[in-house]
Structure formats: C-alpha cells, structure tokens
Design a protein around this motif. Sequence first.
Motif, PDB file in Angstrom:
ATOM      1  N   THR A 186      -4.072  -3.858  -3.028  1.00  0.00           N
ATOM      2  CA  THR A 186      -3.753  -2.710  -2.183  1.00  0.00           C
ATOM      3  C   THR A 186      -4.981  -2.288  -1.406  1.00  0.00           C
ATOM      4  OG1 THR A 186      -2.648  -0.542  -2.191  1.00  0.00           O
ATOM      5  CG2 THR A 186      -4.297  -0.927  -3.916  1.00  0.00           C
ATOM      6  N   ARG A 187      -4.792  -1.444  -0.418  1.00  0.00           N
ATOM      7  CA  ARG A 187      -5.915  -0.976   0.391  1.00  0.00           C
ATOM      8  C   ARG A 187      -6.804  -0.062  -0.447  1.00  0.00           C
ATOM      9  NH1 ARG A 187      -7.777  -3.552   3.666  1.00  0.00           N
ATOM     10  NH2 ARG A 187      -8.392  -1.927   5.140  1.00  0.00           N
ATOM     11  N   ARG A 220      -5.696   7.253  -4.773  1.00  0.00           N
ATOM     12  CA  ARG A 220      -5.189   5.894  -4.890  1.00  0.00           C
ATOM     13  C   ARG A 220      -3.950   5.748  -4.008  1.00  0.00           C
ATOM     14  NH1 ARG A 220      -7.755   1.563  -7.427  1.00  0.00           N
ATOM     15  NH2 ARG A 220      -7.064   1.411  -9.594  1.00  0.00           N
ATOM     16  N   SER A 221      -3.701   4.576  -3.485  1.00  0.00           N
ATOM     17  CA  SER A 221      -2.474   4.330  -2.735  1.00  0.00           C
ATOM     18  C   SER A 221      -1.278   4.445  -3.674  1.00  0.00           C
ATOM     19  CB  SER A 221      -2.502   2.939  -2.105  1.00  0.00           C
ATOM     20  OG  SER A 221      -2.300   1.942  -3.103  1.00  0.00           O
ATOM     21  N   THR A 246       0.800  -1.227   0.000  1.00  0.00           N
ATOM     22  CA  THR A 246       0.000   0.000   0.000  1.00  0.00           C
ATOM     23  C   THR A 246       0.831   1.275   0.000  1.00  0.00           C
ATOM     24  OG1 THR A 246      -1.881  -1.123   1.042  1.00  0.00           O
ATOM     25  CG2 THR A 246      -1.812   1.283   1.226  1.00  0.00           C
ATOM     26  N   ASP A 271      -8.990   2.984  -2.017  1.00  0.00           N
ATOM     27  CA  ASP A 271      -8.741   4.419  -2.123  1.00  0.00           C
ATOM     28  C   ASP A 271      -9.290   5.113  -0.884  1.00  0.00           C
ATOM     29  OD1 ASP A 271      -7.942   3.564  -4.565  1.00  0.00           O
ATOM     30  OD2 ASP A 271      -9.446   4.650  -5.719  1.00  0.00           O
ATOM     31  N   THR A 313      -8.804  -3.994  -4.751  1.00  0.00           N
ATOM     32  CA  THR A 313      -8.872  -3.169  -3.537  1.00  0.00           C
ATOM     33  C   THR A 313      -9.972  -3.674  -2.609  1.00  0.00           C
ATOM     34  OG1 THR A 313     -10.346  -1.600  -4.652  1.00  0.00           O
ATOM     35  CG2 THR A 313      -7.975  -1.100  -4.673  1.00  0.00           C
ATOM     36  N   TYR A 315       1.227  -4.211   3.337  1.00  0.00           N
ATOM     37  CA  TYR A 315      -0.112  -4.191   2.752  1.00  0.00           C
ATOM     38  C   TYR A 315      -1.111  -3.507   3.689  1.00  0.00           C
ATOM     39  CZ  TYR A 315      -4.721  -6.010   1.420  1.00  0.00           C
ATOM     40  OH  TYR A 315      -6.047  -6.129   1.105  1.00  0.00           O
ATOM     41  N   GLY A 356      -1.147   1.424  -5.801  1.00  0.00           N
ATOM     42  CA  GLY A 356      -2.201   1.448  -6.815  1.00  0.00           C
ATOM     43  C   GLY A 356      -1.860   2.375  -7.967  1.00  0.00           C
TER      44      GLY A 356
END
Length: 307
Positions: A32-33, A46-47, A8, A35, A62, A88, A50
């Motif tokens: 990824t986590r 976005r991360s 992330t 948004d 996500t 993550y 991402g």
Amino acid sequence: MRVVFAGTPEPAVPSLRRLLESERHEVIAVVTRPDSASGRGRKTVRSPIGQLADEHGIPVCTPAKPSEPDFVSQLVDLAPDVCPVVAYGALLPQPVLDIPRFGWINLHFSLLPAWRGAAPVHAAIAAGDDITGASTFLLDAGMDTGPVLGVVTERVRATDTTGELLTRLASSGAELLAATLDAIEDGTAGAQPQPEDGVSYASKVTVDAARIDWNRSAAFIDRHIRSVTPAPGAWTTIGELRVKVAPVQCSSDTLEPGVIEVRKSGVHIGTGTSAIVLGDIQPQGKKLMKALDWARGARLDETAVAR
C-alpha cells in the motif's frame, strides 16, 4: 494461491476483505502507499488497506516507489503466485510485474477499454453513461491496456454520485476479482485482448476542474456535480465567498447563467439552459447546510451571482 494484495483507498477494502475470507487463497502480504498526513492536525495515518491488514496481522509493505531495490527483493522472497491490485496508486515497473507466477491482476472500475485511467467512475457519471461496470485484467506496461479476464456490469442511476456508484462497484468488483483468481488457479481463465475501438480516458479530477461552469446546460451541471461528489467536491463562488455544492435538482425556470434567486421553494441559479435548485452547500470553513437556510442568513445582495 499465495497472494500479495496491492491497494490503498477505501474502495479497495471489499476486495481485500473478500480474499481474506477465501478458503482457496492465502494473503501473505499487502502493498500500500506510505502512511500520510491527514485532517486538520495533519496526523500521520495508515491507508484503509494498511489498517485492514494490520487488523489481521498481515505484513504491510509501504515502498515510496515500487521500483525500490529493497521492495523488489522483498517481493521476490515472498514468492507470490499472483498479485491482485485495486487502486494502488503507483505505476509498477516491468521487473516487479514479472515476479508473480500468474502476474498482477488489476480490478478497474470501468468496462475496458472505456475509461482507462485514474478516475473512471467520475468520468462515467460526467459523460452521462447509462451502463458502466468493473473489469479484471492482466497488468502490462501500458495504461490499463492488458487483456481482460472478466467483467461485471452496473447501471448508472439518475441520482448517482461517484461515491454511491463506486461503493456498489467496489462490492461487485470484489466478487469478480475473487472469481477471477479462482479461474486462474483452475486454469479456466481466458484473457481477451481489448478491442481497439471504444477507447476513452479518465484523467485524475483536480480541484480546479471541479469548479462549476454556470454557462453549461443544467443537465451537464447536474452530472458534473454528482461526478465530483464527494471528492474533490463541486464548488463555485458567490460574491467573495467560495462554497462547495452538493447534488442539485433541475428546474423548468429560466435565469441568466449564474444569477441567483432566493425563493420559498429554494435557491435557484441560472445555467445555460434551465435553472437548477441548490440542495446542500458548504461555505468555506463551515459545515454542510441547507442552501436555503444559508441564503436567508447570508442576506445575499440582489446583484450576487455564482461564478
């Protein structure tokens, strides 16, 4: 190998970038986590992971929780050989851990079993460690308890902040992660169980925990401030004002804990041992500035103390 990368924040970016450059492995998706809202305007962003995946046209997953049936099904369909994971930010349930053929390979920024948990670099600096590093290990159901596949060491410099040290570890750790995946593909990776001795834990650093205790020693306060720089940031109150405090210098002078003296040489504050000299500070709602410039403009009352 077919790779699904999970990560992330910014420190995970060098690892993903390194794998994207690899001729041996194909990054087929990124996890990824979701948004999140950021900044004063609370704009959804976005991360960092991402964003990098988007730039390379890689599918991004996500899930709110990695246990979601839709995500589990999606991961099964992707059929990854291995899933490297770097910061993550969510626990992976056993059914998800079981999907990739070679498992989930975590890059953790400490020399395991030291500093298991969420904030290993913060903890290493706060504790005054001389040496730290990064480890790759096979994820299991425990908290950073799986067998170790590889390590890289890094000396902790006397002036290191968490941001500076983490930047170096993210770079050397990316090379370690790539080498670990190469060894897994070659069949030469050797997983070593973590020893029972030397286990320590690094819990997430909260804003409350970042407050400076001026009764502690100057050396402790110096390490504490560097350990929470840049985030969440060390802070104190001076009078009614809350200020963030950047890294400081230790002095040979002695003042009572929290007592402030504004001199030509700088803003001195007493601790449980010798005084420290402030560098930069950030008053609430303002930009970072030189502490001496701020103190002269603020015309501090002679009775003002840091608490």
